[in-house]
Design an enzyme around this catalytic site. Structure first.
Site, PDB file in Angstrom:
ATOM      1  N   LYS A  37       0.643  -1.217   0.003  1.00 38.45           N
ATOM      2  CA  LYS A  37       0.060  -0.063   0.049  1.00 38.45           C
ATOM      3  C   LYS A  37       0.734   1.293   0.068  1.00 38.45           C
ATOM      4  CE  LYS A  37      -2.261  -0.819   3.937  1.00 38.45           C
ATOM      5  NZ  LYS A  37      -1.860  -2.156   4.040  1.00 38.45           N
ATOM      6  N   ARG A 112      -9.932   1.197   7.819  1.00 42.78           N
ATOM      7  CA  ARG A 112      -9.604  -0.205   7.925  1.00 42.78           C
ATOM      8  C   ARG A 112     -10.741  -1.178   8.836  1.00 42.78           C
ATOM      9  NH1 ARG A 112      -3.463   0.537   8.426  1.00 42.78           N
ATOM     10  NH2 ARG A 112      -2.759  -1.284   8.074  1.00 42.78           N
ATOM     11  N   ARG A 151      11.623  -5.627   5.227  1.00 35.05           N
ATOM     12  CA  ARG A 151      11.359  -4.339   5.173  1.00 35.05           C
ATOM     13  C   ARG A 151      11.882  -3.391   5.648  1.00 35.05           C
ATOM     14  NH1 ARG A 151       5.249  -2.288   4.868  1.00 35.05           N
ATOM     15  NH2 ARG A 151       5.084  -2.893   7.110  1.00 35.05           N
ATOM     16  N   ARG A 186      10.927  -1.146  11.204  1.00 29.74           N
ATOM     17  CA  ARG A 186       9.667  -0.938  12.103  1.00 29.74           C
ATOM     18  C   ARG A 186       9.661  -1.715  13.194  1.00 29.74           C
ATOM     19  NH1 ARG A 186       4.573  -0.015   8.083  1.00 29.74           N
ATOM     20  NH2 ARG A 186       3.703  -1.125   9.855  1.00 29.74           N
ATOM     21  N   ARG A 197      -1.326  -8.882  13.099  1.00 27.36           N
ATOM     22  CA  ARG A 197      -1.784  -7.929  12.195  1.00 27.36           C
ATOM     23  C   ARG A 197      -2.518  -8.643  10.854  1.00 27.36           C
ATOM     24  NH1 ARG A 197       3.958  -5.264  10.902  1.00 27.36           N
ATOM     25  NH2 ARG A 197       3.037  -4.015   9.108  1.00 27.36           N
TER      26      ARG A 197
HETATM   27  P1  ADP Z   1       0.738  -1.676   7.489  1.00 27.21           P
HETATM   28  O1  ADP Z   1      -0.346  -1.773   6.594  1.00 27.21           O
HETATM   29  O2  ADP Z   1       1.976  -2.542   6.964  1.00 27.21           O
HETATM   30  O3  ADP Z   1       0.315  -2.745   8.815  1.00 27.21           O
HETATM   31  P2  ADP Z   1       0.566   0.828   8.748  1.00 27.21           P
HETATM   32  O4  ADP Z   1       1.576   1.700   8.660  1.00 27.21           O
HETATM   33  O5  ADP Z   1      -0.633   1.090   7.623  1.00 27.21           O
HETATM   34  O6  ADP Z   1       1.005  -0.528   8.341  1.00 27.21           O
HETATM   35  O7  ADP Z   1      -0.258   0.836  10.023  1.00 27.21           O
HETATM   36  C1  ADP Z   1       0.442   0.135  11.323  1.00 27.21           C
HETATM   37  C2  ADP Z   1      -0.316  -0.031  12.361  1.00 27.21           C
HETATM   38  O8  ADP Z   1      -1.063   1.262  12.684  1.00 27.21           O
HETATM   39  C3  ADP Z   1      -1.322  -1.115  12.068  1.00 27.21           C
HETATM   40  O9  ADP Z   1      -1.071  -2.312  12.472  1.00 27.21           O
HETATM   41  C4  ADP Z   1      -2.548  -0.642  13.132  1.00 27.21           C
HETATM   42  O10 ADP Z   1      -2.297  -1.044  14.380  1.00 27.21           O
HETATM   43  C5  ADP Z   1      -2.415   0.891  13.199  1.00 27.21           C
HETATM   44  N1  ADP Z   1      -3.246   1.771  12.263  1.00 27.21           N
HETATM   45  C6  ADP Z   1      -3.089   2.352  11.129  1.00 27.21           C
HETATM   46  N2  ADP Z   1      -4.067   2.650  10.472  1.00 27.21           N
HETATM   47  C7  ADP Z   1      -5.150   2.389  11.118  1.00 27.21           C
HETATM   48  C8  ADP Z   1      -6.530   2.542  10.899  1.00 27.21           C
HETATM   49  N3  ADP Z   1      -7.123   3.105   9.884  1.00 27.21           N
HETATM   50  N4  ADP Z   1      -7.329   1.950  12.095  1.00 27.21           N
HETATM   51  C9  ADP Z   1      -6.647   1.459  13.124  1.00 27.21           C
HETATM   52  N5  ADP Z   1      -5.539   1.401  13.559  1.00 27.21           N
HETATM   53  C10 ADP Z   1      -4.406   1.761  12.484  1.00 27.21           C
END
Ligand code: ADP
Ligand code: ZN
Length: 246
Positions: A37, A112, A151, A186, A197
């Site tokens: 993404k 999400r 990553r 990360r 996740r």
């Molecule tokens: P990835 O898609 O690799 O998991 P992100 O950077 O998008 O990485 O998200 C990292 C973490 O941040 C997620 O695992 C979640 O805990 C939190 N997060 C991000 N966006 C949201 C969202 N829209 N709602 C709830 N938690 C979120």
């Protein structure tokens, strides 16, 4: 008859109009962690000149700065759980009011949950806006895990370029090709956290595929080395699709 090499004016006009429209698009990046993404959103941001907003990046910034929100977010993120809806929705609501995203946004990692999607629709509707396209990415699970543990991301907040030690390694170990800053891993990019996740994704996020499918907004793509399609290839396909259809 027009002379060879001279394009009809209407066509030129239409092209110009299209370009303006593209800038006004609201795009959503949907997909499990590690599907690409962020990588794809970064390329689309440059090619389409639409700002990318990543809720994950916003949370990580707060975590780095040690704010209250950062502490709260960290307690969920470190377990591979989603940050609660009320917190996340409030955050995006505020971000959507900022000037730079008034004529379009690429939302990376939001919504999400179905609740987040419904609230986003309301927020956009109240401004006579809408979600234009949802880029839905899928990747085989074993590839996701391999990709996430390999990553590395640029620690420079202005750059944040994503590398992969196997698929897209930096030229010099530990250093960002683009800006020379240190690359970091990360904290939530470990095998154990990835599994939670992925669970969060399947339980809470995957219903959004149907949600947007029903609305006719879904553009689905497989990102996988097994079919020779990595993030940059899919990004090219998306740009082409958008230029032809919007
Ligand atoms: P990835 O898609 O690799 O998991 P992100 O950077 O998008 O990485 O998200 C990292 C973490 O941040 C997620 O695992 C979640 O805990 C939190 N997060 C991000 N966006 C949201 C969202 N829209 N709602 C709830 N938690 C979120
Ligand atoms: Zn960098």
């Amino acid at each position: 008859m027009l002379k060879k090499g001279i394009k009809p004016l209407t066509k030129l006009g239409a092209k110009f109009f299209d370009k303006e429209d593209i800038k006004n698009m609201n795009i959503i990046m949907l997909g499990a962690p590690g599907t690409g993404k962020g990588t794809i959103a970064g390329i689309l941001e440059k090619k389409l000149k639409i700002p990318q907003v990543s809720t994950g990046d916003i949370f990580r910034k707060h975590m780095k700065e040690g704010t209250e929100l950062g502490k709260l977010a960290e307690s969920y993120i470190s377990k591979g759980a989603l940050v609660p809806d009320d917190v996340t929705i409030g955050l995006v609501e505020d971000r959507l009011k900022e000037k730079d995203v008034q004529s379009g946004i690429i939302l990376d990692g939001f919504p999400r949950t179905v609740k987040q999607a419904e609230e986003l629709d309301k927020m956009l509707e109240s401004e006579n806006k809408k979600v234009d396209i949802v880029i839905n990415l899928t990747t085989p699970e074993e590839e996701i895990i391999e990709r996430i543990v390999n990553r590395r991301v640029c620690s420079n907040q202005e750059c944040k370029t994503i590398f992969n030690l196997q698929l897209n390694p930096p030229k010099q170990e530990g250093i960002c090709d683009k800006c020379g800053s240190e690359l970091v891993q990360r904290k939530d990019d470990t095998v154990e956290t990835v599994k939670s996740r992925l669970n969060s994704y399947f339980e809470q996020t995957s219903p959004l595929v149907e949600y947007y499918e029903k609305k006719g907004k879904l553009y689905s793509a497989v990102v996988s080395k097994s079919i020779n399609k990595l993030g940059k290839d899919v990004a090219e396909d998306v740009v082409k699709y958008i230029e032809e259809n919007f």
